[in-house]
Design a protein around this motif. Structure first.
Motif, PDB file in Angstrom:
ATOM      1  N   ARG A   1      37.377  43.716  32.369  1.00 49.28           N
ATOM      2  CA  ARG A   1      38.775  43.293  32.261  1.00 49.28           C
ATOM      3  C   ARG A   1      38.881  41.799  32.003  1.00 49.28           C
ATOM      4  N   ALA A   2      39.836  41.396  31.178  1.00 50.47           N
ATOM      5  CA  ALA A   2      40.017  39.977  30.863  1.00 50.47           C
ATOM      6  C   ALA A   2      40.489  39.216  32.099  1.00 50.47           C
ATOM      7  N   SER A   3      39.921  38.051  32.326  1.00 52.54           N
ATOM      8  CA  SER A   3      40.260  37.252  33.505  1.00 52.54           C
ATOM      9  C   SER A   3      41.741  36.905  33.549  1.00 52.54           C
ATOM     10  N   ALA A   4      42.310  36.621  32.399  1.00 49.22           N
ATOM     11  CA  ALA A   4      43.709  36.180  32.346  1.00 49.22           C
ATOM     12  C   ALA A   4      44.692  37.230  32.835  1.00 49.22           C
ATOM     13  N   THR A   5      44.286  38.500  32.877  1.00 51.78           N
ATOM     14  CA  THR A   5      45.205  39.553  33.325  1.00 51.78           C
ATOM     15  C   THR A   5      45.488  39.488  34.815  1.00 51.78           C
ATOM     16  N   LEU A   6      44.749  38.632  35.535  1.00 53.89           N
ATOM     17  CA  LEU A   6      44.994  38.462  36.968  1.00 53.89           C
ATOM     18  C   LEU A   6      45.867  37.249  37.255  1.00 53.89           C
ATOM     19  N   VAL A   7      46.465  36.707  36.198  1.00 52.74           N
ATOM     20  CA  VAL A   7      47.319  35.521  36.322  1.00 52.74           C
ATOM     21  C   VAL A   7      48.682  35.846  35.714  1.00 52.74           C
ATOM     22  N   THR A   8      49.741  35.477  36.394  1.00 57.93           N
ATOM     23  CA  THR A   8      51.096  35.734  35.891  1.00 57.93           C
ATOM     24  C   THR A   8      51.402  34.798  34.720  1.00 57.93           C
ATOM     25  N   PRO A   9      52.457  35.105  33.945  1.00 61.46           N
ATOM     26  CA  PRO A   9      52.835  34.219  32.828  1.00 61.46           C
ATOM     27  C   PRO A   9      53.153  32.790  33.262  1.00 61.46           C
ATOM     28  N   THR A  10      53.514  32.617  34.534  1.00 63.20           N
ATOM     29  CA  THR A  10      53.805  31.264  35.024  1.00 63.20           C
ATOM     30  C   THR A  10      52.580  30.594  35.644  1.00 63.20           C
ATOM     31  N   GLY A  11      51.402  31.251  35.548  1.00 62.75           N
ATOM     32  CA  GLY A  11      50.169  30.650  36.043  1.00 62.75           C
ATOM     33  C   GLY A  11      49.871  30.916  37.499  1.00 62.75           C
ATOM     34  N   LYS A  12      50.600  31.824  38.123  1.00 62.38           N
ATOM     35  CA  LYS A  12      50.385  32.149  39.530  1.00 62.38           C
ATOM     36  C   LYS A  12      49.402  33.317  39.662  1.00 62.38           C
ATOM     37  N   PRO A  13      48.703  33.392  40.788  1.00 62.82           N
ATOM     38  CA  PRO A  13      47.787  34.530  40.993  1.00 62.82           C
ATOM     39  C   PRO A  13      48.559  35.817  41.254  1.00 62.82           C
ATOM     40  N   THR A  14      48.056  36.923  40.726  1.00 64.69           N
ATOM     41  CA  THR A  14      48.633  38.224  41.024  1.00 64.69           C
ATOM     42  C   THR A  14      48.112  38.713  42.374  1.00 64.69           C
ATOM     43  N   LYS A  15      48.701  39.796  42.878  1.00 65.71           N
ATOM     44  CA  LYS A  15      48.220  40.382  44.129  1.00 65.71           C
ATOM     45  C   LYS A  15      46.783  40.874  43.968  1.00 65.71           C
ATOM     46  N   GLN A  16      46.440  41.302  42.754  1.00 66.87           N
ATOM     47  CA  GLN A  16      45.072  41.753  42.504  1.00 66.87           C
ATOM     48  C   GLN A  16      44.082  40.608  42.633  1.00 66.87           C
ATOM     49  N   LEU A  17      44.486  39.407  42.226  1.00 64.74           N
ATOM     50  CA  LEU A  17      43.602  38.248  42.369  1.00 64.74           C
ATOM     51  C   LEU A  17      43.466  37.858  43.834  1.00 64.74           C
ATOM     52  N   ASP A  18      44.558  37.970  44.585  1.00 65.75           N
ATOM     53  CA  ASP A  18      44.475  37.745  46.037  1.00 65.75           C
ATOM     54  C   ASP A  18      43.457  38.694  46.665  1.00 65.75           C
ATOM     55  N   LEU A  19      43.516  39.965  46.263  1.00 66.23           N
ATOM     56  CA  LEU A  19      42.587  40.959  46.807  1.00 66.23           C
ATOM     57  C   LEU A  19      41.157  40.656  46.402  1.00 66.23           C
ATOM     58  N   LEU A  20      40.965  40.193  45.167  1.00 63.89           N
ATOM     59  CA  LEU A  20      39.618  39.862  44.698  1.00 63.89           C
ATOM     60  C   LEU A  20      39.011  38.744  45.543  1.00 63.89           C
TER      61      LEU A  20
END
Length: 301
Positions: free
Chosen positions: A209-228
């Motif tokens: 999976r592309a790394s950028a998909t774990l970042v919101t359009p505003t540059g914030k971490p997604t919940k999936q990135l928090d879990l990672l």
């Protein structure tokens, strides 16, 4: 090659013997390992007291009272063992760590010997390395950040500097696969193949999976990135608690073997059922950048 939990296990095994001890003599039985030893290495270390034993990524850091630090890397087959008592006595050998495969104690591969004198008496810490892929360097403690081996390393996976916000900054706009991004030592220091596979499985993220998909359009971490990030911390903590993954050459300082490999949920389990409850998937193996990646195509998205 030993990963961060294995190196941390070795550090903890050596610390009681080495910290506070004086290096009566640093014995070098050859002129090099993977690289030549630093100029006058034995002379600069002999007579010094070991202030502390640390770790940065997969490197052991032996701090001396002179302000110098010995940087040691185990390579593929390097290990330390402890021999207690005066050199003329029959030694009691320990090898820090618990391992599934015994490490070498063949004296012809004993390349560096720390002859120590500490509060508990005399001892020797012996570096054994049949393949000689390990190495030792010496640097001023205040200049470690610019040392060629340590310069540019990212935060430790166990430290507070690793956060979802930090990774969001590193990942935004990046098409780089998650597996590759997590193995990049500039992003996270010391995270290796085994534990990346395990952390991605725990967080249900596909390694391609592309790394950028774990970042919101505003540059914030997604919940999936928090879990990672939580998964990375947890898998490293679990492995350290278990004494490392015990693969082939890795051994602890007391000669015992680590058993975290019995807890692998995905690594080296190709064709076996996924351990995620109610998943029903089968672990698959792919190759990324020449390295095996294990994951569940069913629950890792």
């Amino acid at each position: 090659m030993p990963e961060l939990p294995e190196v941390e296990t070795v550090r903890r095994g050596l610390a009681p013997t080495m910290e506070g001890a004086r290096i009566v003599r640093l014995e070098l039985r050859r002129g090099d390992l993977r690289f030549p030893f630093p100029e006058a290495f034995g002379e600069k270390a002999s007579g010094r007291t070991i202030v502390s034993l640390g770790r940065r990524a997969k490197y052991l850091l032996i701090d001396l009272d002179s302000g110098a630090t010995i940087i040691a890397h185990l390579g593929m087959s390097g290990s330390f063992r402890i021999e207690a008592g005066p050199i003329a006595d029959t030694p009691i050998s320990e090898t820090p760590g618990e391992f599934h495969h015994p490490r070498s104690k063949d004296e012809k591969h004993d390349h560096v010997i720390f002859h120590l004198e500490g509060p508990s008496g005399q001892s020797r810490v012996i570096y054994n390395d049949p393949r000689r892929f390990g190495f030792m360097d010496m640097a001023d403690r205040t200049a470690l950040d610019i040392n060629p081996f340590l310069h540019g390393l990212g935060p430790e996976p166990t430290g507070n500097a690793l956060s979802a916000a930090y990774l969001a900054e590193r990942f935004k706009g990046k098409a780089q696969p998650l597996k590759s991004a997590l193995l990049d030592q500039k992003n996270i220091a010391g995270l290796g193949n085994i534990y990346v596979c395990e952390a991605l499985w725990r967080s249900h993220l596909k390694p391609t999976r592309a790394s950028a998909t774990l970042v919101t359009p505003t540059g914030k971490p997604t919940k999936q990135l928090d879990l990672l990030v939580s998964s990375i911390r947890d898998v490293i903590a679990d492995a350290i608690l278990a004494g490392g993954s015990s693969l082939r050459d890795h051994i602890q300082t007391d000669g015992s073997l680590g058993y975290f490999q019995h807890s692998f949920s995905v690594y080296d389990r190709e064709g076996q059922p996924c351990r995620t409850p109610d998943c029903g998937g089968t672990i698959a193996r792919i190759v990324q950048a020449g390295r095996s990646t294990f994951y569940c195509p069913n629950c890792q998205k």
